[in-house]
Design a protein around this motif. Sequence first.
Motif, PDB file in Angstrom:
ATOM      1  N   ASP A  18       0.729  -1.278  -0.101  1.00  0.00           N
ATOM      2  CA  ASP A  18       0.038  -0.164   0.018  1.00  0.00           C
ATOM      3  C   ASP A  18       0.872   1.403   0.061  1.00  0.00           C
ATOM      4  O   ASP A  18       0.592   2.207  -0.747  1.00  0.00           O
ATOM      5  N   ARG A  22       1.139   4.499  -4.834  1.00  0.00           N
ATOM      6  CA  ARG A  22       1.125   5.817  -5.470  1.00  0.00           C
ATOM      7  C   ARG A  22       2.439   5.901  -6.247  1.00  0.00           C
ATOM      8  O   ARG A  22       2.148   6.123  -7.601  1.00  0.00           O
ATOM      9  N   GLN A  41      -6.935   2.580   2.496  1.00  0.00           N
ATOM     10  CA  GLN A  41      -7.236   3.702   1.846  1.00  0.00           C
ATOM     11  C   GLN A  41      -6.259   4.601   1.218  1.00  0.00           C
ATOM     12  O   GLN A  41      -6.353   4.972   0.257  1.00  0.00           O
ATOM     13  N   ILE A  42      -4.876   4.469   1.758  1.00  0.00           N
ATOM     14  CA  ILE A  42      -3.943   5.242   1.175  1.00  0.00           C
ATOM     15  C   ILE A  42      -3.851   4.508  -0.297  1.00  0.00           C
ATOM     16  O   ILE A  42      -3.550   5.256  -1.433  1.00  0.00           O
ATOM     17  N   ILE A  44      -6.087   2.896  -2.091  1.00  0.00           N
ATOM     18  CA  ILE A  44      -7.158   3.189  -2.755  1.00  0.00           C
ATOM     19  C   ILE A  44      -7.459   4.527  -3.419  1.00  0.00           C
ATOM     20  O   ILE A  44      -7.623   4.614  -4.518  1.00  0.00           O
ATOM     21  N   ASP A  45      -7.036   5.326  -2.712  1.00  0.00           N
ATOM     22  CA  ASP A  45      -6.692   6.841  -3.178  1.00  0.00           C
ATOM     23  C   ASP A  45      -5.823   7.044  -4.339  1.00  0.00           C
ATOM     24  O   ASP A  45      -6.151   7.456  -5.316  1.00  0.00           O
ATOM     25  N   ALA A  46      -4.885   6.217  -4.266  1.00  0.00           N
ATOM     26  CA  ALA A  46      -3.840   6.221  -5.320  1.00  0.00           C
ATOM     27  C   ALA A  46      -4.356   5.691  -6.458  1.00  0.00           C
ATOM     28  O   ALA A  46      -4.149   6.166  -7.572  1.00  0.00           O
ATOM     29  N   LYS A  48      -7.467   5.317  -7.301  1.00  0.00           N
ATOM     30  CA  LYS A  48      -8.544   6.246  -7.832  1.00  0.00           C
ATOM     31  C   LYS A  48      -7.841   7.364  -8.754  1.00  0.00           C
ATOM     32  O   LYS A  48      -8.295   7.782  -9.804  1.00  0.00           O
ATOM     33  N   ASP A  49      -6.774   8.059  -7.903  1.00  0.00           N
ATOM     34  CA  ASP A  49      -6.298   9.264  -8.438  1.00  0.00           C
ATOM     35  C   ASP A  49      -5.533   8.980  -9.826  1.00  0.00           C
ATOM     36  O   ASP A  49      -5.489   9.649 -10.817  1.00  0.00           O
ATOM     37  N   LYS A 102     -12.673   4.117  -9.923  1.00  0.00           N
ATOM     38  CA  LYS A 102     -13.358   5.282  -9.291  1.00  0.00           C
ATOM     39  C   LYS A 102     -13.050   4.924  -7.814  1.00  0.00           C
ATOM     40  O   LYS A 102     -13.586   5.924  -7.014  1.00  0.00           O
ATOM     41  N   GLY A 103     -12.412   4.187  -7.554  1.00  0.00           N
ATOM     42  CA  GLY A 103     -11.875   4.002  -5.930  1.00  0.00           C
ATOM     43  C   GLY A 103     -13.038   3.150  -5.217  1.00  0.00           C
ATOM     44  O   GLY A 103     -12.916   3.018  -3.911  1.00  0.00           O
ATOM     45  N   SER A 105     -14.457   0.029  -3.632  1.00  0.00           N
ATOM     46  CA  SER A 105     -13.694  -1.283  -3.086  1.00  0.00           C
ATOM     47  C   SER A 105     -14.818  -2.307  -2.671  1.00  0.00           C
ATOM     48  O   SER A 105     -15.814  -2.109  -1.899  1.00  0.00           O
TER      49      SER A 105
END
Length: 126
Positions: A18, A22, A41-42, A44-46, A48-49, A102-103, A105
């Motif tokens: 994780d 990114r 979440q870290i 998942i955010d990467a 999505k971004d 789109k993030g 999960s």
Amino acid sequence: MRDEVVGPAGPTTATRMDKFTRQMLEQTGLLGMVGKSERGQIAIDAIKDNRAVYLMAVGGAAYLVSKAIKAAKVLAFGDLGMEAIYEFEVKDMPVTVAVDSKGSSVHKTGPKEWQAKIGKIPVVEA
């Protein structure tokens, strides 16, 4: 390994990656990753971004996963051996989209969905 493109291709537990997700997505242009277990979440955010995806394979199914790999090429970190970044040509790989671009999960949506379904099942008293 006879006619195999790669040996057993069992997924690794993805959560340990994780903190690198990114960097890997932004510096390599990866479109997706395959692993097992949920992502934090870290990550998942990467995902999505960077409009990537995380595909989850079943642990213990390395033979089935390897059969779906038709060609393989090392793209980066070849000195890491099996932990290197590979480009695979695959057909009918037994994976599930666990985090979409789109993030969303499945580890967050799935329990809610199943709780709603299970909650509607009448409990039979013994």
